[in-house]
Each structure stands twice: as structure tokens, then as C-alpha cells.
Design a protein around this motif. Structure first.
Motif, PDB file in Angstrom:
ATOM      1  N   GLY A 114       0.819  -1.203   0.000  1.00 20.48           N
ATOM      2  CA  GLY A 114       0.000   0.000   0.000  1.00 20.48           C
ATOM      3  C   GLY A 114       0.856   1.258   0.000  1.00 20.48           C
ATOM      4  O   GLY A 114       0.558   2.234  -0.688  1.00 20.48           O
ATOM      5  N   LEU A 115       1.930   1.213   0.748  1.00 18.89           N
ATOM      6  CA  LEU A 115       2.843   2.355   0.784  1.00 18.89           C
ATOM      7  C   LEU A 115       3.425   2.601  -0.604  1.00 18.89           C
ATOM      8  O   LEU A 115       3.493   3.738  -1.085  1.00 18.89           O
ATOM      9  CB  LEU A 115       3.967   2.091   1.786  1.00 18.89           C
ATOM     10  CG  LEU A 115       5.056   3.156   1.874  1.00 18.89           C
ATOM     11  CD1 LEU A 115       4.472   4.513   2.235  1.00 18.89           C
ATOM     12  CD2 LEU A 115       6.123   2.751   2.884  1.00 18.89           C
ATOM     13  N   LYS A 117       2.139   1.903  -3.411  1.00 15.48           N
ATOM     14  CA  LYS A 117       1.125   2.468  -4.297  1.00 15.48           C
ATOM     15  C   LYS A 117       0.911   3.954  -4.013  1.00 15.48           C
ATOM     16  O   LYS A 117       0.812   4.760  -4.942  1.00 15.48           O
ATOM     17  CB  LYS A 117      -0.190   1.710  -4.130  1.00 15.48           C
ATOM     18  CG  LYS A 117      -1.272   2.225  -5.062  1.00 15.48           C
ATOM     19  CD  LYS A 117      -2.536   1.406  -4.991  1.00 15.48           C
ATOM     20  CE  LYS A 117      -3.514   1.775  -6.103  1.00 15.48           C
ATOM     21  NZ  LYS A 117      -3.628   3.215  -6.327  1.00 15.48           N
ATOM     22  N   ILE A 119       3.010   6.067  -2.817  1.00 16.21           N
ATOM     23  CA  ILE A 119       4.154   6.821  -3.331  1.00 16.21           C
ATOM     24  C   ILE A 119       4.078   6.974  -4.847  1.00 16.21           C
ATOM     25  O   ILE A 119       4.261   8.058  -5.394  1.00 16.21           O
ATOM     26  CB  ILE A 119       5.460   6.116  -2.922  1.00 16.21           C
ATOM     27  CG1 ILE A 119       5.654   6.212  -1.408  1.00 16.21           C
ATOM     28  CG2 ILE A 119       6.649   6.706  -3.661  1.00 16.21           C
ATOM     29  CD1 ILE A 119       6.793   5.362  -0.879  1.00 16.21           C
ATOM     30  N   TYR A 122       1.426   9.401  -5.972  1.00 15.70           N
ATOM     31  CA  TYR A 122       1.824  10.786  -5.740  1.00 15.70           C
ATOM     32  C   TYR A 122       2.808  11.260  -6.810  1.00 15.70           C
ATOM     33  O   TYR A 122       2.637  12.325  -7.406  1.00 15.70           O
ATOM     34  CB  TYR A 122       2.447  10.924  -4.350  1.00 15.70           C
ATOM     35  CG  TYR A 122       3.094  12.270  -4.107  1.00 15.70           C
ATOM     36  CD1 TYR A 122       2.331  13.373  -3.767  1.00 15.70           C
ATOM     37  CD2 TYR A 122       4.468  12.440  -4.241  1.00 15.70           C
ATOM     38  CE1 TYR A 122       2.916  14.619  -3.561  1.00 15.70           C
ATOM     39  CE2 TYR A 122       5.066  13.678  -4.040  1.00 15.70           C
ATOM     40  CZ  TYR A 122       4.284  14.760  -3.699  1.00 15.70           C
ATOM     41  OH  TYR A 122       4.869  15.982  -3.506  1.00 15.70           O
ATOM     42  N   LEU A 123       3.832  10.448  -7.056  1.00 19.78           N
ATOM     43  CA  LEU A 123       4.868  10.870  -7.998  1.00 19.78           C
ATOM     44  C   LEU A 123       4.332  10.937  -9.433  1.00 19.78           C
ATOM     45  O   LEU A 123       4.773  11.763 -10.238  1.00 19.78           O
ATOM     46  CB  LEU A 123       6.065   9.914  -7.937  1.00 19.78           C
ATOM     47  CG  LEU A 123       6.843   9.897  -6.616  1.00 19.78           C
ATOM     48  CD1 LEU A 123       7.955   8.865  -6.674  1.00 19.78           C
ATOM     49  CD2 LEU A 123       7.426  11.281  -6.312  1.00 19.78           C
TER      50      LEU A 123
ATOM     51  N   TYR B 122       0.165   8.205   5.348  1.00 24.71           N
ATOM     52  CA  TYR B 122      -0.236   6.819   5.108  1.00 24.71           C
ATOM     53  C   TYR B 122       0.144   5.932   6.286  1.00 24.71           C
ATOM     54  O   TYR B 122      -0.686   5.172   6.804  1.00 24.71           O
ATOM     55  CB  TYR B 122       0.410   6.307   3.824  1.00 24.71           C
ATOM     56  CG  TYR B 122       0.234   4.827   3.610  1.00 24.71           C
ATOM     57  CD1 TYR B 122      -0.948   4.304   3.092  1.00 24.71           C
ATOM     58  CD2 TYR B 122       1.251   3.937   3.940  1.00 24.71           C
ATOM     59  CE1 TYR B 122      -1.110   2.936   2.909  1.00 24.71           C
ATOM     60  CE2 TYR B 122       1.096   2.573   3.766  1.00 24.71           C
ATOM     61  CZ  TYR B 122      -0.091   2.074   3.251  1.00 24.71           C
ATOM     62  OH  TYR B 122      -0.247   0.725   3.084  1.00 24.71           O
ATOM     63  N   THR B 139      -4.002  -1.250  -0.701  1.00 25.00           N
ATOM     64  CA  THR B 139      -3.694  -0.570  -1.961  1.00 25.00           C
ATOM     65  C   THR B 139      -4.934   0.008  -2.614  1.00 25.00           C
ATOM     66  O   THR B 139      -4.850   0.703  -3.615  1.00 25.00           O
ATOM     67  CB  THR B 139      -3.027  -1.527  -2.963  1.00 25.00           C
ATOM     68  OG1 THR B 139      -3.931  -2.592  -3.262  1.00 25.00           O
ATOM     69  CG2 THR B 139      -1.754  -2.096  -2.400  1.00 25.00           C
TER      70      THR B 139
END
Lengths: 140, 140
Positions: A114-115, A117, A119, A122-123, B122, B139
Motif C-alpha cells: 500500500g505504501l 502504491k 508513493i 503521488y509521484l 499513510y 492498496t
DNA sequence: TCCTAAAAAGACCTAAATAGTCTACTTATG
DNA sequence: CATAAGTAGACTATTTAGGTCTTTTTAGGA
């Protein structure tokens, strides 16, 4: 396995400067390196993967240099980070299936996925055109 | 300056296991290490900063071990990552003001600051209780 | 055509961070 | 008081990051 290294940070500064100066003329790395206080030889090594990723085009010889291969609106920060960090995922265990034998039962894996995704989303949401524009507060 | 290292990954697996087993009894690291396939000596080194951060409590002697110092609902993954990675920010240039002399003019700094915030938000949104629960797809 | 400016390519080097180990010591319970 | 446990700190190995050097290739201009 560092998420954002100087590769991404230097590389993005290079690309933002190219975006600001427009795609008309090629710009030599030496001048960018001087303005940005980045070692030129190091910067030149970042250019290679950026070319391979279709982000930069180069012109050799006198009056040569680099320019963006696509419009700044069509290049995201995620494109840049992936080209320079050379991986799609920030964690081994989320990168390739089978990298971790415990992945089936692991309760922490979904957290890291999940982290990852968050990131990437966002990018992907920021283009070079956004970055080159006036100082924006992305933290809001 | 790696965002998520084995420290965070191992540490979170330890804490999730403790959360699952409840706070009633202390659990020895050796048994966690065996179940989780983590070197016990390495895991024991992660326990120290987790104690200092008020996440773990330890009990020495026979029948001793570790248990959570707070309720699983009150411990976030961000707490764990900050305790184990030992920093609040993922980038030097966003960490301390003045770390980068260019920060005033730098067009890329807000991008990285925004990334930092996205990541922290998050991780702060997931508790050990969430993690210990049934496999959740973070996710989505 | 030669000179020069620029990219290209690849070997090389150093420092720092990460991952993990070892050893000796202290504490608490049965 | 034996034993199972945590404490502390030095130590080592490996990898990654960051940066440099050297040589070659290419193109434009005098």
C-alpha cells in the motif's frame, strides 16, 4: 534500496531546468552542472538512463547538449525516479512475486504494498511542467 | 537514508505477532525469531529502540519476554518506522532547515516535502490492530 | 581539414549504511 | 542457584551510493 537518492534529486533538477528553458535548443550538461552545483561527471552518468527511458535526447559535438525528448507535461516525476533508481517498487518483498517465501501469510506485506502504491500515485501526479512552474506547496 | 529497511520490516513483524497474541503474557524473542525466520540477535537489537520509544515493555528473568507497552490500536506503523529508522524525514534536504543552501529557490524541494507528507500520513493511518487483523488490501 | 566542444562508455575508487555476529555481563524467577 | 532471559557494545561483512578518471566518438566552425 533507498527510495530517493541524489540520483533522483540531481536528475530532477536537471530536467526541471531543461523544462524551464524550453525544448528549442540543446543545453550542455556543463552549464547545468555549474548552475545547479552538481558534479558534471556525475550528472553525465544520470543522462544515460534518462535517454534510455525516452526522457532525454542528446546531440553530440559542438553546440550539442541535451533537451527533453517529450513535452514537460508528458513526463512525470515517477518516470524520472523509475529511470534513475532502476526499480519499480521500493521493497524487495513487494517487487517480485516469490521474493519472499512468507508472502502468502505475511500480515505486513499489504502495508508495504500500500505504501508503494501511495508513493507511486503521488509521484505520477506531478509532471515536469508542474515542477517547473511557480513554487507549489504539494504538502497541502 | 533508506526509507524502509529490514529494521522496519522485521520490527513490524515482531510487533504484529505480539499484537496478535495479546498483551496478557510476555513473549520471548527467541520464539518470535524462530517463527518469523529472523536472526534472534538482530531482533534483540531492534527491541532496544522500540522500548525507548514506549512501544515495547520487557520483563527479565525466567518467563520473561516482551509485550506491547500500549494498546495495538494506539501504536501506528509510523511510530514503529520512526523508532527503528531513527529519523522523521526521508530526505536530508527536507529534514532540517538549512540542510540545503538552495532550498529557497529549489523547485524540486516542495515535491520531496510533499512526498514525505504523503508517506507519513499513510503510515500514521495504520495501527498495529489494523495490521494484526485479517489480511487487508491497503492498496485500494 | 584541423581544432574544439560536447556526449559516450566503462573502469575505478571511497565512504557510509545496512545487516548480522560475537562475547561478556546482568537480572529475575522457579 | 541454575537457567532463561534481556543488556551492552564491539566487531565484521556486504552492499549501495556517490563521485572520479580516462579514452573514445561525434559534430560544427574557422
Amino acid at each position: 534500496m533507498s527510495l530517493i537518492t541524489t540520483r533522483s534529486r540531481y536528475g530532477l533538477r536537471l530536467l526541471v531546468e531543461l523544462a524551464e528553458r524550453g525544448m528549442a535548443q540543446a543545453i550542455d550538461l556543463g552549464s547545468v552542472a555549474r548552475r545547479q552545483d552538481i558534479p558534471e561527471l556525475y550528472l553525465s552518468k544520470l543522462a544515460t538512463p534518462l535517454k534510455a527511458a525516452g526522457i532525454l535526447r542528446s546531440e553530440r559535438g559542438a553546440k550539442g547538449g541535451y533537451r527533453l525528448a517529450r513535452r514537460p507535461e508528458d513526463i512525470t516525476v515517477l518516470d524520472v525516479v523509475e529511470a534513475l533508481e532502476g526499480r519499480s517498487s521500493l521493497l524487495e518483498c513487494t517487487g517480485e512475486p516469490g521474493a519472499c517465501v512468507r508472502s502468502g501469510e505475511c500480515k505486513t506485506l499489504p502495508i508495504w504494498s500500500g505504501l508503494d502504491k501511495v508513493i507511486q500515485d503521488y509521484l505520477r501526479g506531478i509532471s515536469l511542467a508542474d515542477a517547473a512552474g511557480a513554487a507549489i506547496d504539494y504538502t497541502i
